[in-house]
Structure formats: C-alpha cells, structure tokens
Motif scaffolding. Structure first.
Motif, PDB file in Angstrom:
ATOM      1  N   TRP A 121       0.826  -1.203   0.000  1.00 49.96           N
ATOM      2  CA  TRP A 121       0.000   0.000   0.000  1.00 49.96           C
ATOM      3  C   TRP A 121       0.869   1.265   0.000  1.00 49.96           C
ATOM      4  O   TRP A 121       1.996   1.252   0.504  1.00 49.96           O
ATOM      5  CB  TRP A 121      -0.879   0.031   1.251  1.00 49.96           C
ATOM      6  CG  TRP A 121      -2.065  -0.869   1.203  1.00 49.96           C
ATOM      7  CD1 TRP A 121      -2.096  -2.194   1.520  1.00 49.96           C
ATOM      8  CD2 TRP A 121      -3.395  -0.508   0.841  1.00 49.96           C
ATOM      9  NE1 TRP A 121      -3.366  -2.696   1.386  1.00 49.96           N
ATOM     10  CE2 TRP A 121      -4.194  -1.674   0.962  1.00 49.96           C
ATOM     11  CE3 TRP A 121      -3.997   0.675   0.438  1.00 49.96           C
ATOM     12  CZ2 TRP A 121      -5.550  -1.684   0.685  1.00 49.96           C
ATOM     13  CZ3 TRP A 121      -5.355   0.665   0.158  1.00 49.96           C
ATOM     14  CH2 TRP A 121      -6.123  -0.498   0.282  1.00 49.96           C
ATOM     15  N   ALA A 144      -5.835   1.255   6.101  1.00 46.51           N
ATOM     16  CA  ALA A 144      -4.528   1.174   5.448  1.00 46.51           C
ATOM     17  C   ALA A 144      -3.914   2.543   5.225  1.00 46.51           C
ATOM     18  O   ALA A 144      -4.562   3.584   5.368  1.00 46.51           O
ATOM     19  CB  ALA A 144      -4.675   0.430   4.114  1.00 46.51           C
ATOM     20  N   GLU A 145      -2.631   2.512   4.856  1.00 45.54           N
ATOM     21  CA  GLU A 145      -1.812   3.606   4.342  1.00 45.54           C
ATOM     22  C   GLU A 145      -0.974   4.307   5.400  1.00 45.54           C
ATOM     23  O   GLU A 145      -0.057   3.686   5.950  1.00 45.54           O
ATOM     24  CB  GLU A 145      -2.629   4.567   3.473  1.00 45.54           C
ATOM     25  CG  GLU A 145      -3.214   3.820   2.258  1.00 45.54           C
ATOM     26  CD  GLU A 145      -3.965   4.692   1.273  1.00 45.54           C
ATOM     27  OE1 GLU A 145      -4.309   5.838   1.576  1.00 45.54           O
ATOM     28  OE2 GLU A 145      -4.223   4.193   0.167  1.00 45.54           O
TER      29      GLU A 145
END
Length: 229
Positions: A121, A144-145
C-alpha cells in the motif's frame, strides 16, 4: 541275655584285661535277627521367599488452567468522533484525512486478523480485523496507508480501543471491507479513482455510526454484499 553278659565280663577279668574298655554289645534273643540301624536323613528346609505386591502408580492427569474468558462489549462506535478527521473520496473503501496524529479506533469488539508494516500500500501499512458482535459480526474491516504502531494479529479488542495511529500527510488513510487475508473486497475489479459498490457499502456503514461522508453513497446495504465494484 544277662548270663551271657556275666560270662563275658568274667573272661575279661580273668585274663587281666580289666584295664581294657568294655563295650557292651546288644545281642538279640532271637537268633538270625540282624540288628537294624536307624538312619536319620536330615531334612533341608527350603527358605520361603515372600513377594510383596507392588502398588501400581496412579498418574493423575493434569488439567490446564483455562484462560479467562474475555467479556466482549456490544455496540459500535463512530471511530471519527472527537474531531481531527475529514472525509474524502469513495474508492475501494472510503478515504479519511487526518489533520494530526490520531488514534485509529476499532469500530466494535473484534479480533485483529493481521497487521503489516511492509505492505504494498502507499505508506506501507495495513491492519484488518473481524467484528465479533453486533449486526456486522463476522465482517472484516481494513484500515490502510499512513499508519504506525499497529497492534499484533490475534489481539482481541473492544469498541473504541486504539489499534494504530494515523499520521497526518499523504497518503492519508483508507477504510473498507476486506477478506480474511486483508485484501480489499473491491481489489479484483477496481479501477483507480472510481467509486466501487464495496466502497459505498463501507460509507453507508460509517454513516450509520454518525460519521460524515463527503459523497452520497445512495440507498443500499451497509454490509459487504452484492457486487464488488
């Protein structure tokens, strides 16, 4: 018999053999009878060996101490309550912009299925968990991220418990529905920049918890169901 003994004694005395020891012989009155000798055979006693019965060893099975049962709290929380978050676009999930370092909170009681700080990601981080209670029990959420300090897989968390920290700046964060491996539900059919059905389902779910959405997701289910994109 007495007469014979007297004769033998007289003869011995008369011949000057008085100094010789006299051995009396026992003669049987019945001629032809051979004196018998009684032989006593010693008996050998065989010692008796006493065997003490052994007591069988009884092994008591060990019982493992049961781990205390975790009491799961019911209900869901709005993970963006308290400020500092701004809603953004809908894509595979729904993007949220953090304006400062903020806690990423579990929506409900859940089990962390995975956390990866070397993922593909943008930002390199993803954590995903399975809800254990409520209307969405069994559904899996990913975040995420731009994250740090992700908690370990296998951890049981309660609603509102911090599972990671979101760091301000690009690429922000993305929240959506995933499979048990943490892959976004819409990943197989996603085209960059386009809203997906899975993303809209997540936006509806977050909206039902009180979160604001930047885009109208429209009517429809808030569960990860139906088409992916």
């Amino acid at each position: 018999m007495r007469n014979k003994l007297a004769v033998l004694i007289s003869l011995a005395l008369g011949t000057g053999l008085g100094a010789m020891p006299v051995r009396a012989a026992v003669v049987s009155d019945n001629p032809g009878t051979v004196p018998t000798t009684t032989s006593t055979t010693p008996t050998t006693t065989t010692p008796t060996t006493t065997t003490t019965p052994t007591t069988p060893t009884i092994t008591t099975p060990t019982t493992a101490t049961p781990k205390p049962t975790v009491h799961l709290k019911s209900g869901y929380i709005n993970p963006f309550a308290g400020g500092g978050w701004a809603p953004s676009r809908i894509d595979m999930g729904m993007d949220w912009i953090e304006t400062k370092t903020l806690p990423v909170k579990a929506i409900g009681a859940a089990r962390i299925l995975g956390s990866d700080s070397h993922a593909g990601w943008p930002g390199g981080h993803i954590i995903w968990y399975q809800l254990l209670t409520g209307s969405h029990a069994g559904d899996i959420v990913y975040v995420a991220e731009h994250l740090k300090k992700l908690i370990r897989a296998g951890t049981i968390v309660q609603p509102g418990q911090t599972i990671a920290l979101a760091i301000p700046g690009y690429p922000w964060t993305e929240w959506g529905w995933a499979d048990s491996y943490g892959s976004p539900r819409a990943y197989p059919c996603y085209k960059e920049g386009r809203a997906t059905n899975s993303g809209k389902e997540m936006a509806r779910f977050l909206s039902s918890l009180g979160a604001l959405t930047a885009h109208i997701a429209g009517a429809g289910p808030s569960h990860p169901s139906g088409k992916r994109c």
